[in-house]
Design a protein around this motif. Structure first.
Motif, PDB file in Angstrom:
ATOM      1  N   LEU A 184      21.999 -26.965  25.702  1.00 29.99           N
ATOM      2  CA  LEU A 184      22.249 -25.648  25.117  1.00 29.99           C
ATOM      3  C   LEU A 184      23.005 -24.727  26.061  1.00 29.99           C
ATOM      4  O   LEU A 184      23.173 -23.539  25.787  1.00 29.99           O
ATOM      5  CB  LEU A 184      20.917 -25.000  24.693  1.00 29.99           C
ATOM      6  CG  LEU A 184      20.178 -25.757  23.591  1.00 29.99           C
ATOM      7  CD1 LEU A 184      18.852 -25.090  23.266  1.00 29.99           C
ATOM      8  CD2 LEU A 184      21.011 -25.886  22.341  1.00 29.99           C
ATOM      9  N   ASP A 185      23.469 -25.264  27.176  1.00 27.26           N
ATOM     10  CA  ASP A 185      24.290 -24.438  28.069  1.00 27.26           C
ATOM     11  C   ASP A 185      25.542 -24.026  27.301  1.00 27.26           C
ATOM     12  O   ASP A 185      26.026 -24.748  26.443  1.00 27.26           O
ATOM     13  CB  ASP A 185      24.697 -25.230  29.320  1.00 27.26           C
ATOM     14  CG  ASP A 185      23.478 -25.649  30.143  1.00 27.26           C
ATOM     15  OD1 ASP A 185      22.365 -25.263  29.779  1.00 27.26           O
ATOM     16  OD2 ASP A 185      23.656 -26.387  31.126  1.00 27.26           O
ATOM     17  N   GLU A 186      26.044 -22.877  27.661  1.00 27.94           N
ATOM     18  CA  GLU A 186      27.156 -22.322  26.887  1.00 27.94           C
ATOM     19  C   GLU A 186      28.398 -23.212  26.929  1.00 27.94           C
ATOM     20  O   GLU A 186      28.773 -23.756  27.987  1.00 27.94           O
ATOM     21  CB  GLU A 186      27.497 -20.926  27.439  1.00 27.94           C
ATOM     22  CG  GLU A 186      28.314 -20.091  26.485  1.00 27.94           C
ATOM     23  CD  GLU A 186      27.495 -19.460  25.362  1.00 27.94           C
ATOM     24  OE1 GLU A 186      26.613 -20.131  24.803  1.00 27.94           O
ATOM     25  OE2 GLU A 186      27.753 -18.281  25.040  1.00 27.94           O
ATOM     26  N   ARG A 187      29.022 -23.385  25.777  1.00 26.21           N
ATOM     27  CA  ARG A 187      30.305 -24.067  25.667  1.00 26.21           C
ATOM     28  C   ARG A 187      31.124 -23.266  24.665  1.00 26.21           C
ATOM     29  O   ARG A 187      30.572 -22.715  23.713  1.00 26.21           O
ATOM     30  CB  ARG A 187      30.122 -25.489  25.144  1.00 26.21           C
ATOM     31  CG  ARG A 187      29.454 -26.432  26.132  1.00 26.21           C
ATOM     32  CD  ARG A 187      28.839 -27.608  25.429  1.00 26.21           C
ATOM     33  NE  ARG A 187      28.520 -28.707  26.350  1.00 26.21           N
ATOM     34  CZ  ARG A 187      27.881 -29.807  25.988  1.00 26.21           C
ATOM     35  NH1 ARG A 187      27.485 -29.967  24.741  1.00 26.21           N
ATOM     36  NH2 ARG A 187      27.638 -30.757  26.856  1.00 26.21           N
ATOM     37  N   ILE A 188      32.410 -23.232  24.895  1.00 26.49           N
ATOM     38  CA  ILE A 188      33.258 -22.476  23.977  1.00 26.49           C
ATOM     39  C   ILE A 188      33.969 -23.442  23.055  1.00 26.49           C
ATOM     40  O   ILE A 188      34.504 -24.461  23.508  1.00 26.49           O
ATOM     41  CB  ILE A 188      34.272 -21.626  24.765  1.00 26.49           C
ATOM     42  CG1 ILE A 188      33.511 -20.594  25.597  1.00 26.49           C
ATOM     43  CG2 ILE A 188      35.256 -20.946  23.825  1.00 26.49           C
ATOM     44  CD1 ILE A 188      34.389 -19.773  26.492  1.00 26.49           C
ATOM     45  N   VAL A 189      33.935 -23.166  21.775  1.00 23.51           N
ATOM     46  CA  VAL A 189      34.608 -24.062  20.834  1.00 23.51           C
ATOM     47  C   VAL A 189      35.714 -23.306  20.109  1.00 23.51           C
ATOM     48  O   VAL A 189      35.552 -22.145  19.734  1.00 23.51           O
ATOM     49  CB  VAL A 189      33.613 -24.669  19.816  1.00 23.51           C
ATOM     50  CG1 VAL A 189      32.590 -25.542  20.529  1.00 23.51           C
ATOM     51  CG2 VAL A 189      32.904 -23.604  19.001  1.00 23.51           C
ATOM     52  N   ASP A 190      36.841 -23.974  19.942  1.00 24.18           N
ATOM     53  CA  ASP A 190      37.919 -23.366  19.170  1.00 24.18           C
ATOM     54  C   ASP A 190      38.733 -24.452  18.469  1.00 24.18           C
ATOM     55  O   ASP A 190      38.251 -25.568  18.277  1.00 24.18           O
ATOM     56  CB  ASP A 190      38.783 -22.447  20.052  1.00 24.18           C
ATOM     57  CG  ASP A 190      39.507 -23.201  21.163  1.00 24.18           C
ATOM     58  OD1 ASP A 190      39.420 -24.447  21.211  1.00 24.18           O
ATOM     59  OD2 ASP A 190      40.150 -22.536  22.003  1.00 24.18           O
TER      60      ASP A 190
ATOM     61  N   GLU B  12      35.038 -18.940  32.386  1.00 23.34           N
ATOM     62  CA  GLU B  12      33.626 -18.556  32.544  1.00 23.34           C
ATOM     63  C   GLU B  12      32.863 -19.621  33.306  1.00 23.34           C
ATOM     64  O   GLU B  12      33.191 -20.804  33.209  1.00 23.34           O
ATOM     65  CB  GLU B  12      32.978 -18.475  31.162  1.00 23.34           C
ATOM     66  CG  GLU B  12      32.958 -17.116  30.549  1.00 23.34           C
ATOM     67  CD  GLU B  12      32.399 -17.197  29.142  1.00 23.34           C
ATOM     68  OE1 GLU B  12      31.205 -17.504  29.005  1.00 23.34           O
ATOM     69  OE2 GLU B  12      33.153 -16.952  28.183  1.00 23.34           O
TER      70      GLU B  12
ATOM     71  N   ARG C 122      35.714 -25.837  27.437  1.00 24.67           N
ATOM     72  CA  ARG C 122      36.260 -25.308  26.193  1.00 24.67           C
ATOM     73  C   ARG C 122      36.643 -26.517  25.352  1.00 24.67           C
ATOM     74  O   ARG C 122      37.331 -27.424  25.821  1.00 24.67           O
ATOM     75  CB  ARG C 122      37.489 -24.450  26.472  1.00 24.67           C
ATOM     76  CG  ARG C 122      38.254 -24.025  25.216  1.00 24.67           C
ATOM     77  CD  ARG C 122      39.519 -23.277  25.589  1.00 24.67           C
ATOM     78  NE  ARG C 122      39.226 -21.951  26.119  1.00 24.67           N
ATOM     79  CZ  ARG C 122      39.136 -20.855  25.356  1.00 24.67           C
ATOM     80  NH1 ARG C 122      39.327 -20.918  24.047  1.00 24.67           N
ATOM     81  NH2 ARG C 122      38.873 -19.695  25.914  1.00 24.67           N
TER      82      ARG C 122
END
Ligand code: FAD
Ligand code: SF4
Lengths: 212, 334, 546
Positions: free
Chosen positions: C89-95, C427, C437
């Protein structure tokens, strides 16, 4: 709407082999959630609370599931979903902006804050958010559609359907360990599963549900 | 590989039971063969029969009735197994069809008739018992029909999957076996004192021996199917598919071969098969305990675990085999 | 009861006994200053079997996992929400145009990796997929031969005691599954009816949960919480099936140990790993480093390990580290029945049809299968909100039909595309490491495949008597790619032995090495390749070629 699973209460199984100790602890913790906001300001919390009541309208004859409190706890504890859409700020800011945005929309359309307008008007504001029509001001470029779908709606229903009250309502068996299920085929029910009231058989279902 | 064998209490229980089984087998092997023909004290367990081994009496009225009573006892053992097994299985099936109580009634009656028959040392068939046994035979046939129909309606039809998990094809046959043995018992009682016992004109020992041998093979088929479903995860699961077929073969050979001779190997093998029936239940009890939640979760594990009441079917059939063997040894028919 | 997330459990010469509450087993420990033969980063579908087989073949091995070391019997609640503890659940950026939902939907963080919460579906690739470029005209060829893979699939199936059908209806002959298939639930039967109505074959699904006791694993109790951890231990996750073997063979496992950087020496070879454990950064020396962190963390670690010698990250001379990320289409068709289905009972995917993996009469590349479904309430409500946009009274009413819902879900092949990729965002996370990302967009072929599948699934559901059907059009699941294997250093990151082309003592052994992802769930293939890699490493070592 009539009760589909009359008398069924998942919590009645708490002391049966359907629940293990870890589950009892987890659910106890959930039921004991603080009702006061710890992350959001009281004003924004009130907006959140009002929005949750529209997303999941709850019957008056039982204590409501404190949905806003669960969302506030999630923010307070920084529980992430493990990803963030690139166009969104972090969770906390997402809520701060989105809730303020809902409130602004209410004020500009009705001259009153979100909590003060009629439920139908609240629904209308939420529909506008869902459709991505709210922009400017507090939104600061954050898409209201994404806020509504990915955050507000998602977090609210996740909190509700993670609660024993909702499990009882939909006839879900709930926790199941160490005891699982035996009767797997269509139209077969284990004695510890919710009995559904078929028309004319409410009394029987209630009787069976007393013994789950 | 470390993870494929159980450890802890389960391992201990399996070891203890295995040891006890071996000891039981040895004890049986060391026992003198069979009770004397003139000893009328029926004993409940075959391996504690009093045995003095007299010379073969050529003809003995008591022997016929005793064999008949042994058959009643065998029929009763199977009926008891069926009663509990079908009660559990049909409870699992939620008695969704009213006909699902039939085997319970039929097996109960068969059990009662068998108790009555076991205690009854008169000769001559008993009308009520005869009716009960005939009904049991019929119940099994109709039940098999139901089960075939049930499977045929499932997606996949007669696939392994449905043979494993739908209504078991072999199960209703067990109640038929009980009926058959009881029915043979009644026929046996119909013999007059001074003739060699016959059934339908054929030597009784041979008829019973053959029918029992066939019954054993059928039961082996059922155990084989279910143990295959359990992937023979424990080596002991091979026992009911190896020991009873040999018993069946030995018994069949005796039934077809020369009569009036001692058959110690057949006797020992049948006795061991009888023992195995009870040992099987023991293993199944361990199996239930080993399932998740053990006995505390009995509402699930009695149904999902290995069927505790099933293995004694083997005991019942082995008892019938011993009765047949007694007749064969006592009555040279040619 | 101790908290497995608060402090490492595998310390001081012992590790948790996964089969006993509060129990321990002995564990060998290696010193940080002495180089071990192998450091393996990640203990999941790829890392688990590799650690085990390396240790069993006599190598000294330390397995690292960022996640906790659970004892399922004492740590797993029977609850969707509480079991979030299993996920990365560590932050990841999705796009991208079709951002991938990560978290519980896509990756685990625990000793045992994602197999602790995976749905246990254990399928083999269709043989042609290993040569999909030359035989089927798309994607890339694997440098592996399917016949060799068939052997390793068999080994993986035995090690995991897969419960499967007596005969599997598709593909070349395979040995009998070690355990028999599970009883099917109502939802699985509806799939079967639908398939039969379409003239397709169907089968009980081969699953990595035992249908009879195995060692200290009791058989499955059909509780249906498989995706939230199996508190029964029936599930043959790597945590239960492999890691205990690894410990018995002398491997060390370090839990709550996040590897942040792989160090390389003057000769350009890897020398060890920097990892964070018990509040500080440490360094473990190693003769070989294997990365098995799955398709996001593996490229992230390789990229984060960039140094003067390898400014674009390790093993990245091809520029392909992080590229060709693939997920699998995971669309579904749902509906209602008059019958009480109660689809939450039992593992979710008890039956399957692989028809469209083996039928090539389609006007797009790739294949797909579909399986029965049994989402628990939270997952189900998010389907209703996501696919039907329901909320308010309507949603509550619809949810009351939970016990009458039924559905089928596909696992479909998505084609590799260099623009679908993992890069580093600016980040940083709690360790100060740059977060990934993840950029993803579906291609036209992907969309055509999904449309085909939705149409067929819908028809089959309707033929099976399902009413009020609707489609879930946006879901994906499973990851692959980002460090693909190949036979050419210019177009791949590792070779057939999972050894990186650039750094001979750096290996990658997890889902990242897939050149194509096939139309079945990936983990059995990952594990089979891991078993093969261990054998190859042994062979190379014997020849002095390590
Ligand atoms: C909900 C769900 C259901 C699934 N169902 C199925 C299924 O039914 N069938 C199937 O075949 N597949 C299924 N999968 C996919 C399957 O679980 C994965 O494909 C597989 O586990 C990937 O294996 P892996 O070895 O590449 O990585 P993982 O199994 O994810 O293991 C990677 C491990 O590495 C650790 N790690 C990563 N980076 C670091 C680091 N820097 N330092 C230390 N440790 C690190 C992680 O904590 C993790 O434990 C499912 C996945 C999910 C999410
Ligand atoms: S259904 Fe079976 S495999 Fe799934 S969690 Fe329950 S016991 Fe484990």
């Amino acid at each position: 709407m009539t009760d589909q699973y009359p008398g069924y209460d998942v919590l009645a199984k708490r002391r049966t082999p359907s629940w293990n100790e870890q589950t009892r602890q987890a659910i106890n913790g959930r039921l004991a959630i603080p009702r006061e906001p710890r992350f959001l300001s009281p004003d924004l919390f009130a907006v959140l609370d009002a929005a949750c009541r529209r997303i999941i309208p709850q019957p008056t004859e039982r204590p409501p599931v404190p949905l806003a409190a669960y969302i506030d706890a999630k923010l307070f504890n920084k529980q992430s979903d493990g990803y963030r859409l690139a166009q969104m700020p972090d969770q906390g800011d997402t809520y701060r902006r989105g809730l303020a945005g809902l409130d602004e929309a209410a004020r500009s359309q009705h001259g009153l804050g979100f909590t003060a307008i009629a439920p139908e008007a609240q629904d209308e504001v939420l529909r506008q958010a869902h459709a991505g029509k709210l922009t400017g001001g507090a939104w600061q470029g954050m898409p209201s559609k994404t806020f509504f779908e990915h955050r507000l709606l998602n977090d609210t229903v996740t909190a509700y359907y993670g609660h024993p009250t909702a499990w009882s309502e939909i006839g879900f068996g709930g926790p199941a360990s160490p005891r699982g299920y035996v009767r797997m085929a269509l139209n077969r029910r284990d004695p510890w599963e919710a009995a559904e009231a078929k028309p004319g058989e409410e009394a029987r279902a209630r009787r069976e549900n007393d013994h789950v | 590989m470390g993870t494929s064998k159980p450890t802890g209490d389960t391992a201990t229980a399996i070891a203890v039971l295995s040891g006890a089984t071996v000891l039981g087998g040895v004890a049986l092997a060391l026992r003198q063969p069979r009770a004397p023909a003139n000893d009328t004290r029926a004993s409940l367990l075959p391996w504690v029969e009093r045995s003095k081994a007299p010379a073969v009496p050529p003809l003995d009225s008591k022997a016929t009735v005793r064999a008949a009573r042994r058959l009643n006892r065998a029929a009763g053992t199977i009926a008891a197994s069926v009663l509990v097994d079908s009660a559990i299985e049909h409870y699992r099936g939620a008695f969704h069809n009213e006909a699902m109580v039939t085997p319970l009634i039929s097996a109960s009656l068969s059990l009662l008739a068998s108790v009555h028959g076991t205690a009854d040392d008169r000769r001559g068939a008993h009308v009520a018992r005869d009716l009960v046994y005939a009904a049991a035979g019929l119940t099994g046939l109709v039940g098999t029909g139901f089960h075939i129909y049930n499977i045929s309606r499932k997606p996949g039809g007669f696939s392994w999957q449905n043979l494993f998990y739908s209504a078991p094809l072999g199960a209703p046959a067990a109640i038929s076996l009980s009926g058959m043995l009881g029915f043979l018992s009644e026929r046996l009682r119909n013999n007059t004192t001074d003739s060699r016992p016959t059934i339908l004109g054929r030597p009784a020992g041979r008829v019973i021996g053959l029918m029992t041998s066939l019954g054993l093979m059928g039961t082996v088929g059922e155990a084989g199917l279910l143990h295959f479903r359990g992937a023979y995860h424990n080596p002991a699961m091979y026992l009911p598919v190896t020991m009873p077929p040999i018993a069946a073969a030995l018994l069949g050979a005796s039934a077809l071969g020369e009569a009036g001779r001692r058959k110690p190997l057949t006797r020992w093998w049948l006795r061991f098969t009888a023992l195995l029936g009870f040992v099987g239940s023991g293993f199944h009890i361990i199996g239930v305990a080993r399932n998740m939640g053990g006995w505390r979760n009995w509402k699930q594990n009695l149904l999902d675990g290995p069927p505790i009441p099933a293995p004694p079917s083997f005991t019942g059939l082995a008892l019938a085999g011993l009765a047949a063997l007694g007749l064969l040894e006592d009555h040279p028919d040619d | 009861m101790s908290d497995p997330l608060a402090a490492p459990r595998a310390i001081q010469g012992r590790a948790p006994d996964v089969f006993r509450e509060g129990g321990w087993v002995e564990m060998r420990e290696f010193s940080e200053s002495e180089a071990v033969d192998f450091v393996v980063i990640g203990t999941g579908a790829g890392g688990g079997p590799l650690i085990t087989r390396l240790a069993e073949q006599g190598f000294s091995v330390v397995g690292f996992d960022a996640g906790p070391y659970f004892r399922p019997l004492e740590d797993f609640a029977s609850d969707e929400t509480a079991q979030n503890q299993l996920y990365w659940l560590d932050e990841r950026i999705v796009d991208g145009e079709n951002p991938i939902r990560m978290g519980g939907n896509n990756s685990g963080k625990a000793v045992g990796g994602s197999t602790v919460h995976f749905a246990m579906v254990s399928l083999r690739f269709r043989p042609e997929w290993f040569k999909s470029r030359s035989l089927l005209g798309y994607g890339a060829d694997w440098p592996l031969d399917w016949r060799e893979m068939w052997d390793y699939y068999g080994k993986a199936e035995r090690a995991l005691s897969i419960s499967g059908p007596v005969t599997y209806p598709w593909g070349p002959k395979r040995p009998r599954y070690p355990y028999r298939a599970h009883e099917m639930n109502g939802a699985a039967e509806v799939l079967a009816r639908g398939a039969e109505a379409m003239g397709y074959k169907w089968s009980p699904t081969p699953l990595a949960t035992v249908s009879a006791p195995r060692g200290d694993s009791p058989p499955c109790v059909y509780r249906g919480f498989c995706r939230f951890g199996c508190s029964t231990n029936a599930k043959q996750s790597q945590l239960v099936a492999f890691i205990p073997r690894a410990l018995a063979a002398g491997a060390e496992i370090r839990d709550l140990a996040m590897v942040g950087r792989i160090e390389t020496g003057a000769d350009g070879r890897a020398t060890g790993v920097h990892y964070f454990r018990e509040g500080r950064w440490r360094f473990q020396r190693a003769r070989n480093v294997v990365v098995a962190g799955y398709a996001i963390e593996t490229p992230r670690l390789l990229l984060n390990s960039a140094n003067d010698r390898y400014p674009d990250g390790l093993a990245n001379s091809s520029g392909l580290v992080g590229r060709n990320l693939m997920t699998q289409s995971n669309q579904a068709v749902y509906g209602s029945m008059k019958d009480e289905v109660r689809w939450n009972k039992g593992p979710p995917s008890l039956s399957i049809t692989e028809h469209w993996n083996y039928d090539d009469r389609k006007d797009f590349f790739g294949g797909y299968c579909w399986m029965a479904q049994g989402p628990l309430p939270i997952e189900w409500v998010t389907v209703l909100t996501g696919s039907l946009g329901l909320w308010g009274e309507q949603l509550r009413e619809r949810m009351k039909n939970y016990n009458h819902q039924v559905g089928v879900k596909m696992v479909g092949e998505m084609l590799p595309n260099e623009n679908n990729r993992v890069t580093l965002a600016d980040e940083t996370d709690q360790y100060g490491l740059r977060i990934p990302r993840i950029t993803y967009s579906w291609g036209d072929n992907d969309k055509a495949l999904v449309a085909h599948a939705l149409d067929k699934m819908q028809t089959s559901m309707e033929l099976a008597g399902v009413r009020d059907t609707f489609q879930q059009v946006d879901d994906t699941n499973h990851l692959a790619g980002t460090a693909r294997m190949g036979s050419d250093p210019r177009s791949s990151v590792v070779n057939a032995d999972c050894r990186s082309w650039d750094i001979p003592n750096l290996w990658v052994c997890d889902g990242s090495i897939f050149p194509t992802t096939g139309g079945v769930n990936p983990s059995l293939t990952i594990s089979a390749i891991a078993l093969r890699t261990a054998d190859r490493i042994k062979a190379l070592a014997d020849r002095g070629e390590l």
